[in-house]
Enzyme design. Structure first.
Site: not given
Ligand code: NI
Length: 173
Positions: A46, A93, A139
């Site tokens: 993602g 991430c 985010h």
């Molecule tokens: Ni992230």
């Protein structure tokens, strides 16, 4: 392709609240496509627009990594309507390289969002997809997964976080 890059921890854009998208114009569509290319190049599942320094309410998820028939998909102006249950899963991430940690989140969510054509959907998501969507929606709100781990655990990453932020400052200047 434009000169987008994945910005890292320490960049103030990651802490901003992303703007609602009023008009899904060709720029937004182009950005979604570019983000999909970047996500796949970095082997992410993602990516949220603020991670490429665009503070707007857009994220992409590579559904093909979750479901054989899935494909990379853009979610615009996503809003979590309900959440239930609880699950713990390790997260990472692209803006926090080399950091992975267990994060507790709701297990199932109902989401309202627009697709790339602007059509509004309300859908229920569970398992890995619910996890990825919640991480990416964080985010859009300026929240990173390290904000959701205990301060004790976060301390273990302090040195690494400082290193990432120092490198990011060099990139910004
Ligand atoms: Ni992230």
């Amino acid at each position: 392709m434009s000169e987008l890059r994945v910005i890292k921890y320490g960049n103030p854009i990651l802490r901003m609240k992303a703007k609602h998208i009023e008009n899904i114009d060709s720029d937004v569509k182009q950005l979604a496509n570019d983000m999909i290319t970047i996500m796949q190049g970095e082997e992410g599942i993602g990516l949220a627009a603020p991670q490429v320094a665009q503070s707007i309410s857009l994220l992409v998820v590579d559904m093909s990594l979750i479901d054989e028939e899935g494909e990379p998909t853009a979610f615009i102006n996503p809003e979590i309507l309900t959440s239930e249950g609880e699950s713990v899963l390790e997260e990472g991430c692209l803006s926090l390289p080399d950091i992975r940690e267990d994060v507790k989140r709701p297990e199932i969510i109902t989401l309202r969002y627009q697709n790339i054509e602007g059509e509004v959907s309300e859908k229920r998501f569970d398992e890995l997809l619910a996890r990825v969507l919640q991480h990416e929606i964080d985010h859009l709100n300026g929240v990173l997964f390290v904000d959701r781990i205990s301060s004790l655990k976060k301390k273990m990453f302090n040195k690494k976080l400082k290193e990432i932020a120092t490198e990011e400052r060099v990139e910004i200047v």
